[in-house]
Write a protein that holds these residues in place. Structure first.
Motif, PDB file in Angstrom:
ATOM      1  N   LEU A  80      52.143  40.427  51.124  1.00 43.10           N
ATOM      2  CA  LEU A  80      51.778  41.949  51.206  1.00 43.10           C
ATOM      3  C   LEU A  80      52.625  42.757  51.983  1.00 43.10           C
ATOM      4  O   LEU A  80      52.500  44.043  52.013  1.00 43.10           O
ATOM      5  N   ALA A 120      42.973  42.251  49.412  1.00 43.62           N
ATOM      6  CA  ALA A 120      44.421  42.003  48.739  1.00 43.62           C
ATOM      7  C   ALA A 120      44.425  42.441  47.278  1.00 43.62           C
ATOM      8  O   ALA A 120      45.552  42.868  47.061  1.00 43.62           O
ATOM      9  N   LEU A 124      46.893  45.107  45.732  1.00 47.68           N
ATOM     10  CA  LEU A 124      47.853  44.843  44.614  1.00 47.68           C
ATOM     11  C   LEU A 124      47.696  45.686  43.532  1.00 47.68           C
ATOM     12  O   LEU A 124      48.691  45.858  42.747  1.00 47.68           O
TER      13      LEU A 124
END
Ligand SMILES: Nc1ncnc2c1ncn2[C@@H]1O[C@H](COP(=O)(O)OP(=O)(O)O)[C@@H](O)[C@H]1O
Ligand SMILES: [Mg+2]
Length: 302
Positions: A80, A120, A124
């Motif tokens: 990330l 997360a 994304l």
């Protein structure tokens, strides 16, 4: 057809075609790539990443590494990191949880696994708003558990996102969250003709007896073909009667598996490596449990 710039990849037409289709249609897909060490999983992942970039798809990558497999979220951080600037747009609690596990921000609360995984996923999804996204997780057998859980969480919620997840792991060591993944590309040894072609394109292609020994011993494993050809080129005399010399790279690959082997197997391998003979019965007899008299002698030594 092999993508431009990747013509050096021998064989693998079927695999590259399948992966190219995945890049062409980045819609909520997950693919697990499995195979033994040196079969060419990373080569395929790298080629797919290059092709995706050429097609305008953003690629985020992480790679498991033995030394970091105990570090929680080390893999996720690697994955990330290029999009962490988008974290400001996350809901406050998800942001705090995600940045908290990376130690970027101090978190008042202990890490919450659900909020971390949601953070997360949202990150994304936000990144994919800017265009299709390919996530590549190589050597997943060495990724930390936290990262694997988040990846599996994301994989189950890809629907509707222009997002593809590609996970590679050694056969027999596929992390539990992906072990039952329906779509699997099992990378097999190269066909004999392709193995021969791979030898032909080496800087010093082996010939004669050395060539047939390499083909036999490498059993279609590209890494072994490349490295044994290199070793034979360096030491043609040894390649004639064969005792195959191992290159450092091959040794590294085999040694990496040692810690995971049962103690008795490791001990036997150690004996075999130290023995001045290749006679299996001699090595096996040395590995037998010590008799009474030897036992008292060894007790003395410890
Ligand atoms: N299809 C292939 N064509 C040419 N060389 C290959 C191919 N597959 C693998 N190799 C060679 O073998 C090496 C090991 O491949 P790699 O992808 O790292 O294996 P794995 O990830 O499965 O352990 C590569 O660095 C490359 O030199
Ligand atoms: Mg690899």
């Amino acid at each position: 057809m092999t993508p431009a710039g990747d013509e050096w990849i021998v064989g693998r037409e079927h695999e590259l075609e399948l992966l190219a289709r995945l890049v062409d249609d980045p819609s909520a897909q997950v693919l697990l790539v499995t195979g033994g060490p040196g079969l060419g999983k990373s080569v395929l992942l790298d080629a797919t990443a290059r092709q995706a970039r050429r097609a305008g798809t953003r690629v985020l990558r992480c790679r498991g590494c033995e030394g970091e497999s105990e570090l929680p979220f080390a893999g996720l951080h690697q994955l990330l990191r290029p999009v962490l600037d988008l974290a400001d747009g996350l809901p406050a609690r998800q942001r705090a949880a995600l940045l908290g596990v990376f130690g970027i921000e101090e978190s008042a609360e202990p890490a919450d696994p659900l909020l971390t995984a949601l953070g997360a996923l949202t990150l994304l999804s936000d990144a994919a708003n800017g265009g299709p996204l390919l996530l590549v997780a190589d050597d997943a057998h060495w990724l930390d558990v936290g990262t694997l859980d988040v990846l599996a969480f994301v994989a189950r919620r890809l629907e509707g996102e222009p997002l593809t997840l590609l996970v590679a792991a050694r056969e027999g060591c596929v992390p539990a969250p992906f072990a039952r993944e329906a779509r699997t590309l099992a990378v097999e040894p190269l066909e004999p003709a392709a193995a021969g072609r791979l030898l032909d394109v080496q800087p010093r292609p082996p010939v004669g007896r050395a060539r047939s020994r390499i083909l036999e011993q490498a059993a279609g494993v590209p890494l072994a073909l490349v490295e044994l050809a290199r070793a034979a080129g360096r030491d043609p005399a040894a390649a004639q009667d064969w005792t195959l010399p191992l290159t450092g790279r091959l040794e590294e690959i085999f040694a990496a598996d040692l810690p995971g082997l049962p103690g008795a197997t490791r001990q036997l391998l150690l004996l075999a490596a130290a023995a001045e003979t290749a006679e299996l019965p001699v090595i096996l007899s040395a590995a037998e449990p010590p008799s009474r008299s030897r036992c008292s002698a060894s007790a003395h030594c410890s």
